[in-house]
Design a protein around this motif. Sequence first.
Motif: not given
Length: 669
Positions: A388-415
């Motif tokens: 059993p393992r858990t990994v952490l996803v944290v984009p660098d503080r200098g980046t600005t990923p699109d919030p909507d795309a980010w939310e959709q990708l997080r939701d897609a991990s359920g697939d």
Amino acid sequence: MAAARRRRLSAGIAGLLLALLVALPVAAAPAGPGDARITITSITPVVDGDGTATVRGRVSNTGSETLDGPRVAVVPQEAGSGRSDIAEWAKGDTPVSGTALAATTLDDVPAGGSATFTLQVDGTDLLPGTSAGAAWVSIQTETTAVHTFIGVHRTKEYEPLGLVWGIPLGLPADRRLFGHGEGRAKAWSEAVGPDSRLARLTDEPPARDEAWLIDPTLLDVPEEETTRTAERRVRAERATALRDRIVGSRTLVLPGADADVAAGARSGAAARLVRPRVADGAAVAEELGARSDVLWPADGLATDERAEALDDLHADPTSLLVPGSSLESDGFTATGGVRTTGGTPLVVRDGPLSELVAGLTGPDDVVLARQQLVAETASILTERSGTPRTVLVVPDRGTTPDPDAWEQLRDASGDIPWVTKGDLASVLTAAEDADPVRTPRTRTEIRRATTPDTPRAALLSKNRAQQISDDQEAMVTFASVRSDGRAWRRELVPTLHQLTSARWRTAPSDYAALQQQVTDEVALTADDVVVRSGDVNFFADTGRLQITIVNRTDVELTNLVVRLSPGNPSLRIDDDPEPVTIGPGGSHTVTVQASALAAGQVPVHVSVATPSGHEVTAPATLRVKVRPTGASIYWVIGGAAALLLAGGTWRTVRGGHRPRTADEPTEES
């Protein structure tokens, strides 16, 4: 003549043939490789072993000629040997050789037009004999391709992989936020207003598999007297909204201003600035029921020596948030929580997944990003499928990923069947209890470990940190003699704190401009307050001396202490003047009582200082010609006495040599 006509005819025919030879290839040439583009509009993320994966997309003709019946195919490719190959494959656009798993031929596509396609891939053809994984495929025409992945799931022979999505919440590296001018309120509205990226990221509280990493500056509400109404309103609204949505167990509070703790660990001058900011973050975290002991060094360095230096910045032992590249590789992806050999807990962010999120520019990126997420997590899973393992996803503080795309990708991990929701608390607990892992020790190892994830060098160098400290002292000095000193100081202090931020590593020019602006504003120079000097006559036993002080600043100065110091004992200053106040651009004449003790030339040194004794003017000297009135009288009296004595003597001498008259008796008589 006939020969000449034949020569002209031959030359004309040759020219025509040459023109045809030049023109015909252009007219007949098919569209080049750059004239077609494939866009994937949907794809089955993970297919059951006996199911069917559907790929939909379109071929666009970006050239000037018709694409003749382009053929679109799905061609499998052998997987790479490591995780680093996944991102490289996903960047490719070159067709590959191999047997197509599915193909279709489209109608001609005119210039500027496009044609859609749908391809069905039989799941049994993908990774035969594999219980779970990701197939590498190229969706391609003859001239261009999209490289991606299709997940395959047949049986559950693994422990699910937990994912925690960390969301850095901070301010952009924009000097307008703490500078002057009309652009400041606008910059705050763009950064934290209702339509801002930050507002979109935090429109709901963090979910169980999310973690907020927050700069406490976002929770500050400035005092009304120090900021304009528009700025204060937008900041107050965002601070209130954030406080209402924060979940303490899912929140890491960064040091105030997201201070550069890596710089603070490198020099004493920087540490003196960063340590109070760390304390600010700890106070806010205690108020929110959150954690502040997870420090995020911008350079990603996680040596035991570094951990010890960072412990010195925090009142309690700390954990470090670092990229996986900070650890010595053992061939496996690091889990979210580990420990160094020295016992320091490490919260490890996964590099490839963090970079994947950081690159999201909009919802159109989600389809292929999701497929890369499938491949990345499948690769991690197969390393230790039974653990059993858990990994952490944290984009660098200098980046600005699109919030909507980010939310959709997080939701897609359920697939993705082998992915489950992790949580921050379990990662932190795992870090405290994990077996030690080796961290880099030598310079070469450190350089190799930090270079891929390290932003630009720290701007908070020893010299710059000292400059900020000098500016703080200058601010205190200037504030002590400004009529608006308290409000002015409250306005400037946050700006000085913000100069310690790690965010400036990505914006060195903004940092330099802001620091210079602060230095110019806090410095009360010798040219700002001037003493008018010159020659003065003091012809009296006692009297008054007058000195003019000029204020060249644009603010009223108050509590200025004026002191006069004669250069020799011929002149005595009988009393010191009261502190003076001078309006902006004005002057003030100071009068002092003095006594002359002897005649002579006396230099009188004039200083203007703050109440604490800090001099605020350049050295000034009055040259006073002293001539006491009493001394003049004594000289006059002495001179008169001398004249009288001289006159008497002269008469006496003259009388002794006068001739005798006839009737005057002689001595004998």
